[in-house]
Design a protein around this motif. Structure first.
Motif, mmCIF file in Angstrom:
data_model
loop_
_atom_site.group_PDB
_atom_site.id
_atom_site.type_symbol
_atom_site.label_atom_id
_atom_site.label_comp_id
_atom_site.label_asym_id
_atom_site.label_seq_id
_atom_site.Cartn_x
_atom_site.Cartn_y
_atom_site.Cartn_z
ATOM 1 N N ARG A 147 -2.527 1.275 11.854
ATOM 2 C CA ARG A 147 -3.443 0.388 11.124
ATOM 3 C C ARG A 147 -4.351 1.154 10.169
ATOM 4 O O ARG A 147 -4.705 0.649 9.107
ATOM 5 C CB ARG A 147 -4.300 -0.403 12.122
ATOM 6 C CG ARG A 147 -3.483 -1.333 13.012
ATOM 7 C CD ARG A 147 -4.389 -2.149 13.907
ATOM 8 N NE ARG A 147 -3.624 -3.042 14.775
ATOM 9 C CZ ARG A 147 -4.151 -3.951 15.588
ATOM 10 N NH1 ARG A 147 -5.471 -4.080 15.637
ATOM 11 N NH2 ARG A 147 -3.385 -4.705 16.338
ATOM 12 N N ARG A 152 -1.386 5.846 8.429
ATOM 13 C CA ARG A 152 -0.230 5.140 7.862
ATOM 14 C C ARG A 152 0.410 5.963 6.752
ATOM 15 O O ARG A 152 1.639 6.109 6.690
ATOM 16 C CB ARG A 152 -0.673 3.784 7.330
ATOM 17 C CG ARG A 152 0.453 2.937 6.748
ATOM 18 C CD ARG A 152 -0.028 1.525 6.493
ATOM 19 N NE ARG A 152 -1.195 1.505 5.631
ATOM 20 C CZ ARG A 152 -2.288 0.774 5.859
ATOM 21 N NH1 ARG A 152 -2.363 -0.002 6.919
ATOM 22 N NH2 ARG A 152 -3.307 0.804 5.022
ATOM 23 N N GLU A 170 5.447 -5.718 10.659
ATOM 24 C CA GLU A 170 4.095 -5.674 10.095
ATOM 25 C C GLU A 170 3.408 -7.014 10.282
ATOM 26 O O GLU A 170 4.060 -8.067 10.312
ATOM 27 C CB GLU A 170 4.150 -5.305 8.618
ATOM 28 C CG GLU A 170 2.795 -4.925 8.027
ATOM 29 C CD GLU A 170 2.060 -3.895 8.877
ATOM 30 O OE1 GLU A 170 1.305 -4.320 9.789
ATOM 31 O OE2 GLU A 170 2.251 -2.686 8.661
ATOM 32 N N HIS A 173 -1.347 -10.063 7.470
ATOM 33 C CA HIS A 173 -2.545 -9.679 6.729
ATOM 34 C C HIS A 173 -2.560 -8.205 6.334
ATOM 35 O O HIS A 173 -3.426 -7.776 5.562
ATOM 36 C CB HIS A 173 -3.804 -10.018 7.541
ATOM 37 C CG HIS A 173 -3.908 -9.264 8.836
ATOM 38 N ND1 HIS A 173 -3.233 -9.647 9.978
ATOM 39 C CD2 HIS A 173 -4.607 -8.156 9.168
ATOM 40 C CE1 HIS A 173 -3.515 -8.812 10.968
ATOM 41 N NE2 HIS A 173 -4.342 -7.901 10.499
ATOM 42 N N ARG A 174 -1.614 -7.409 6.859
ATOM 43 C CA ARG A 174 -1.518 -5.997 6.467
ATOM 44 C C ARG A 174 -0.283 -5.713 5.615
ATOM 45 O O ARG A 174 -0.017 -4.553 5.276
ATOM 46 C CB ARG A 174 -1.502 -5.100 7.712
ATOM 47 C CG ARG A 174 -2.819 -5.038 8.466
ATOM 48 C CD ARG A 174 -2.859 -3.853 9.424
ATOM 49 N NE ARG A 174 -1.820 -3.945 10.438
ATOM 50 C CZ ARG A 174 -1.968 -4.523 11.625
ATOM 51 N NH1 ARG A 174 -3.128 -5.070 11.929
ATOM 52 N NH2 ARG A 174 -0.985 -4.567 12.490
ATOM 53 N N THR A 175 0.468 -6.752 5.271
ATOM 54 C CA THR A 175 1.727 -6.535 4.558
ATOM 55 C C THR A 175 1.508 -5.917 3.185
ATOM 56 O O THR A 175 2.223 -4.987 2.784
ATOM 57 C CB THR A 175 2.501 -7.858 4.429
ATOM 58 O OG1 THR A 175 2.820 -8.344 5.735
ATOM 59 C CG2 THR A 175 3.789 -7.667 3.644
ATOM 60 N N ALA A 177 -0.969 -4.031 2.164
ATOM 61 C CA ALA A 177 -1.386 -2.641 2.334
ATOM 62 C C ALA A 177 -0.210 -1.760 2.737
ATOM 63 O O ALA A 177 -0.078 -0.619 2.265
ATOM 64 C CB ALA A 177 -2.496 -2.551 3.383
ATOM 65 N N ALA A 178 0.652 -2.293 3.598
ATOM 66 C CA ALA A 178 1.816 -1.523 4.035
ATOM 67 C C ALA A 178 2.769 -1.279 2.874
ATOM 68 O O ALA A 178 3.271 -0.170 2.678
ATOM 69 C CB ALA A 178 2.534 -2.258 5.162
#
Length: 290
Positions: A147, A152, A170, A173-175, A177-178
Motif C-alpha cells: 500500500r 510499491r 488491487e 481505490h488504489r488502482t 496509483a498502482a
C-alpha cells in the motif's frame, strides 16, 4: 520426502467459491459443505448467502477464519483435523490461500501429515489471464502490491525485467496509483489489461498500454480488480560497440522500458559499465560514426 496419504486423521478441503455468478460454483461445493464437520469461512454472512443460493444446509459447525484471526484460530482447526474431522475451508471468492486465508492451516496440516485436498473451481487469476489477450504460456502471480508508495515502487522496480506475464490483485481505490507506479517502473508503452468485476453483471476488461490505462483510471474504478501486465521482451546478446549499445537501448525504449532501466539492462547484458552505455546514448557521435 514422504508421500501424503489419507490416515486416521481428518481431511482438510480447500473449496473454491464463485468469483461472480453463483452458477459457476463447482458441483462438489454443495456436497462438501453439506457433509463437513466444520466449515471455516472468511465471512460467515457471505457463506450463509452462498448456501442459501445453492440450496444446501450446513449441518456442521461454522467458524470464522479471516486475516485477523487466522493465526490464532489455526491451532484449534488443526486439533479438529487431528481428531478426525472433515474441515472445509472457504473464502469470499475463488480458491482459499491464494491471496486469501488458508496458507497457515494448509502448512500446519501438511506438517502433521493430514490429508489436504481441494474442490477446484473459479479463479480470478486464471480468468483474468485468459481474457487479457496477453501471452499465457508463462506467467507469475504477484498478489496485492504494497500500500505504501515507496514499497510499491521498489516491488515493481524488481519486476521491471520480468519476462513472464504478471497478474496482480488491487483494490479499486488504489488502482490508479498502482497503474501509475507500473507505468513508471515498466514504461508507458507496456501492454496490460485491467479486469473489473469478472463474471459479474458489470464485467469490464480494459486492454491497452499502461500510459493509456492510467488516464482511464483517473475517473475512478469500481468493483473487484485484477491487473494483467505483459512481461518485458528478452534482450539478446549485445556487442559492446557504441552503435550496438545505442540500438539495444532504443529497442527496449520502444517496448516501453524507461531509458534509465534500459541503460542498466543493456550494460548488464553487454558486460560493460553503465557509464559506457550512457555515453553511447547521450554523447554526440564523433565524425558521424560510432
Amino acid at each position: 520426502m514422504s508421500t501424503e496419504q489419507p490416515g486416521p486423521a481428518g481431511v482438510l478441503v480447500l473449496a473454491a467459491t464463485p468469483i461472480g455468478q453463483v452458477d459457476d460454483a463447482p458441483p462438489r461445493l454443495a456436497e462438501e459443505l453439506a457433509k463437513a464437520d466444520v466449515v471455516a469461512a472468511e465471512d460467515t454472512r457471505r457463506l450463509k448467502r452462498l448456501t442459501t443460493e445453492l440450496g444446501v444446509s450446513v449441518s456442521g459447525r461454522v467458524v470464522s477464519y479471516f486475516e485477523g484471526n487466522e493465526q490464532a484460530r489455526t491451532p484449534a482447526l488443526l486439533d479438529e483435523l487431528l481428531g478426525g474431522s472433515r474441515v472445509v475451508l472457504v473464502t469470499d471468492a475463488g480458491m482459499p490461500s491464494v491471496s486469501d486465508p488458508g496458507y497457515r492451516l494448509v502448512a500446519a496440516a501438511v506438517e502433521h501429515d493430514v490429508h489436504v485436498t481441494a474442490v477446484p473451481g473459479p479463479s480470478a487469476v486464471l480468468t483474468a489471464l485468459a481474457v487479457s489477450g496477453l501471452p499465457v504460456d508463462r506467467f507469475c502471480f504477484e498478489g496485492f502490491l504494497p500500500r505504501k508508495a515507496g514499497e510499491r515502487s521498489r516491488r515493481l522496480a524488481a519486476l521491471a525485467r520480468e519476462e513472464r506475464t504478471m497478474v496482480f490483485f488491487e483494490a479499486p481505490h488504489r488502482t490508479e496509483a498502482a497503474l501509475t507506479a507500473m507505468r513508471d517502473a515498466f514504461g508507458e508503452g507496456r501492454a496490460a489489461a485491467v479486469c473489473r468485476e469478472l463474471t459479474k453483471t458489470h464485467e469490464e476488461v480494459r486492454r491497452g498500454l499502461l500510459g493509456d490505462l492510467v488516464a482511464w483510471a483517473a475517473d475512478g474504478v469500481r468493483g473487484e480488480v485484477t491487473i494483467v501486465v505483459s512481461g518485458t521482451t528478452p534482450v539478446a546478446a549485445i556487442d559492446a560497440d557504441p552503435a550496438s549499445l545505442r540500438a539495444a537501448v532504443a529497442e527496449l525504449e520502444q517496448d516501453g522500458t524507461s531509458r534509465k532501466e534500459a541503460i542498466v539492462e543493456v550494460a548488464k547484458v553487454a558486460g560493460v559499465p553503465k557509464r559506457e552505455v550512457y555515453d553511447a546514448v547521450h554523447k554526440p557521435i564523433e565524425g558521424g560514426r560510432g
